[in-house]
Design a protein around this motif. Structure first.
Motif, PDB file in Angstrom:
ATOM      1  N   SER A 174      -5.149   2.775  -7.373  1.00  0.00           N
ATOM      2  CA  SER A 174      -4.781   3.926  -6.110  1.00  0.00           C
ATOM      3  C   SER A 174      -3.864   5.128  -6.763  1.00  0.00           C
ATOM      4  O   SER A 174      -3.753   5.981  -5.948  1.00  0.00           O
ATOM      5  N   SER A 175      -3.272   4.925  -7.903  1.00  0.00           N
ATOM      6  CA  SER A 175      -2.539   5.981  -8.642  1.00  0.00           C
ATOM      7  C   SER A 175      -3.133   6.865  -9.138  1.00  0.00           C
ATOM      8  O   SER A 175      -2.703   7.973  -9.424  1.00  0.00           O
TER       9      SER A 175
ATOM     10  N   GLY B  46       0.817  -1.139   3.657  1.00  0.00           N
ATOM     11  CA  GLY B  46       0.248  -2.790   3.941  1.00  0.00           C
ATOM     12  C   GLY B  46      -0.008  -3.487   2.621  1.00  0.00           C
ATOM     13  O   GLY B  46       0.578  -3.145   1.550  1.00  0.00           O
ATOM     14  N   GLN B  47      -0.542  -4.658   2.545  1.00  0.00           N
ATOM     15  CA  GLN B  47      -1.071  -5.321   1.425  1.00  0.00           C
ATOM     16  C   GLN B  47      -1.927  -4.917   0.748  1.00  0.00           C
ATOM     17  O   GLN B  47      -2.797  -4.149   0.902  1.00  0.00           O
ATOM     18  N   PHE B  48      -1.603  -4.727  -0.684  1.00  0.00           N
ATOM     19  CA  PHE B  48      -2.478  -4.114  -1.755  1.00  0.00           C
ATOM     20  C   PHE B  48      -2.655  -5.353  -2.786  1.00  0.00           C
ATOM     21  O   PHE B  48      -1.685  -6.037  -2.982  1.00  0.00           O
ATOM     22  N   CYS B  49      -3.889  -5.052  -3.420  1.00  0.00           N
ATOM     23  CA  CYS B  49      -4.060  -6.206  -4.536  1.00  0.00           C
ATOM     24  C   CYS B  49      -3.829  -5.395  -6.086  1.00  0.00           C
ATOM     25  O   CYS B  49      -4.520  -4.682  -6.117  1.00  0.00           O
TER      26      CYS B  49
ATOM     27  N   ALA C  28       2.987  -4.032 -10.705  1.00  0.00           N
ATOM     28  CA  ALA C  28       2.558  -4.813  -9.378  1.00  0.00           C
ATOM     29  C   ALA C  28       2.891  -3.407  -8.163  1.00  0.00           C
ATOM     30  O   ALA C  28       3.386  -3.877  -7.004  1.00  0.00           O
ATOM     31  N   ARG C  29       2.444  -2.140  -8.659  1.00  0.00           N
ATOM     32  CA  ARG C  29       2.687  -1.071  -7.599  1.00  0.00           C
ATOM     33  C   ARG C  29       1.381  -0.583  -7.172  1.00  0.00           C
ATOM     34  O   ARG C  29       1.752  -0.044  -5.792  1.00  0.00           O
TER      35      ARG C  29
ATOM     36  N   SER D 237      -1.304 -10.239  -5.052  1.00  0.00           N
ATOM     37  CA  SER D 237      -1.229  -9.054  -4.197  1.00  0.00           C
ATOM     38  C   SER D 237       0.609  -8.957  -3.950  1.00  0.00           C
ATOM     39  O   SER D 237       1.321  -9.971  -4.006  1.00  0.00           O
ATOM     40  N   SER D 238       0.559  -7.873  -3.176  1.00  0.00           N
ATOM     41  CA  SER D 238       1.988  -7.626  -2.759  1.00  0.00           C
ATOM     42  C   SER D 238       1.960  -6.758  -1.142  1.00  0.00           C
ATOM     43  O   SER D 238       0.653  -6.112  -1.207  1.00  0.00           O
TER      44      SER D 238
END
Length: 261
Positions: A136-137, A104-107, A70-71, A98-99
């Motif tokens: 996104s990594s 900001g918020q990311f899914c 969840a990163r 999401s977190s």
């Protein structure tokens, strides 16, 4: 569901493992299809699942990408070089979980749905559809589906009758032939259950010397009708070409509708 293998195909970055799940497909009646392990494309590191589809039936495949830690935010997109078969569509991304992070918020748990109702021109086709899950990594995972559009089956629409269908085929197609190929049809032939695959005829495994014209003479059916229900054979061989490269055909044999006693 089927999850991409960890270890030899999954990558780990900062403790995050990106997986892509194919949970299966359902048709418009909600009956689950089996999604089985299939073949991989030579030279590419990916996994392929086999899915069955029927002309006239809606097939849906749920794709879900998850970052176990969840990163990172995720995306799922079709492989651009292959695209989607004609008539297929993929839903807008649905965020399952999401977190909130520094940006900001990311899914980190994302879902999309592939929907396809094959057309008659796609009988017998087996398109390969691939999707890439990206984080996104920079991690990416690829998952492919080999969708086999079943030959010699058809899903009737609401209020569509056997006669409606055979009239749309033309070329001497008979509703009696389809009725006799489906002993499970109960009651009047105009009361067909929509969304359930019906048999159009029988599968035939051609010899190298067969042509659609010779098979038409043999089974008392128009070669143009054979070409219509076997569009891949018609493209490869035409009416008079040999069928040595075709593994199977749909045969709708002629029937005698006018019997004089």
């Amino acid at each position: 569901g089927l999850t991409l293998r960890n270890g030899d195909t999954a990558q780990t970055i900062n403790g995050s493992v990106l997986t892509m799940l194919v949970s299966g497909s359902v048709n418009s009646t909600g009956v689950p299809f089996d999604v089985a392990d299939g073949d991989a494309i030579p030279g590419l590191i990916l996994e392929t699942s086999n899915v069955s589809a029927n002309v006239g039936c809606l097939t849906e495949v749920v794709l879900e990408a998850t970052d176990a830690a969840a990163r990172f935010g995720l995306a799922i997109d079709p492989l651009a070089s292959l695209g989607l078969p004609a008539g297929a569509a993929i839903s807008s991304p649905e965020c399952v979980q999401s977190s909130v992070g520094a940006v900001g918020q990311f899914c980190w748990d994302l879902r999309r749905v592939l929907s396809w109702k094959p057309a008659r021109t796609q009988w017998g086709s087996k398109p390969l559809i691939c999707f890439i899950a990206s984080a996104s990594s920079g991690q990416t995972r690829m998952r492919c589906l080999r969708v086999a559009v079943q030959r010699c089956t058809y899903c009737f629409g609401h209020s569509e009758t056997l006669q409606d269908f055979t009239m749309s085929l033309g070329n001497g197609a008979s509703w009696l032939q389809i009725w006799s190929a489906n002993p499970g049809i109960v009651g009047m032939p105009d009361q067909i259950q929509p969304g359930v695959p019906a048999q159009l005829g029988a599968l035939y495994y051609p010899r190298a010397s067969d042509t659609l014209r010779s098979l038409g003479s043999r089974f008392l059916v128009s070669p143009d009708l054979l070409a219509l229900v076997n569009p891949d054979a018609a493209v490869l061989a035409g009416v008079d070409g040999f069928l040595q490269d075709i593994t199977d055909l749909c045969i709708m044999p002629g029937v005698c509708e006018n019997v004089v006693s």
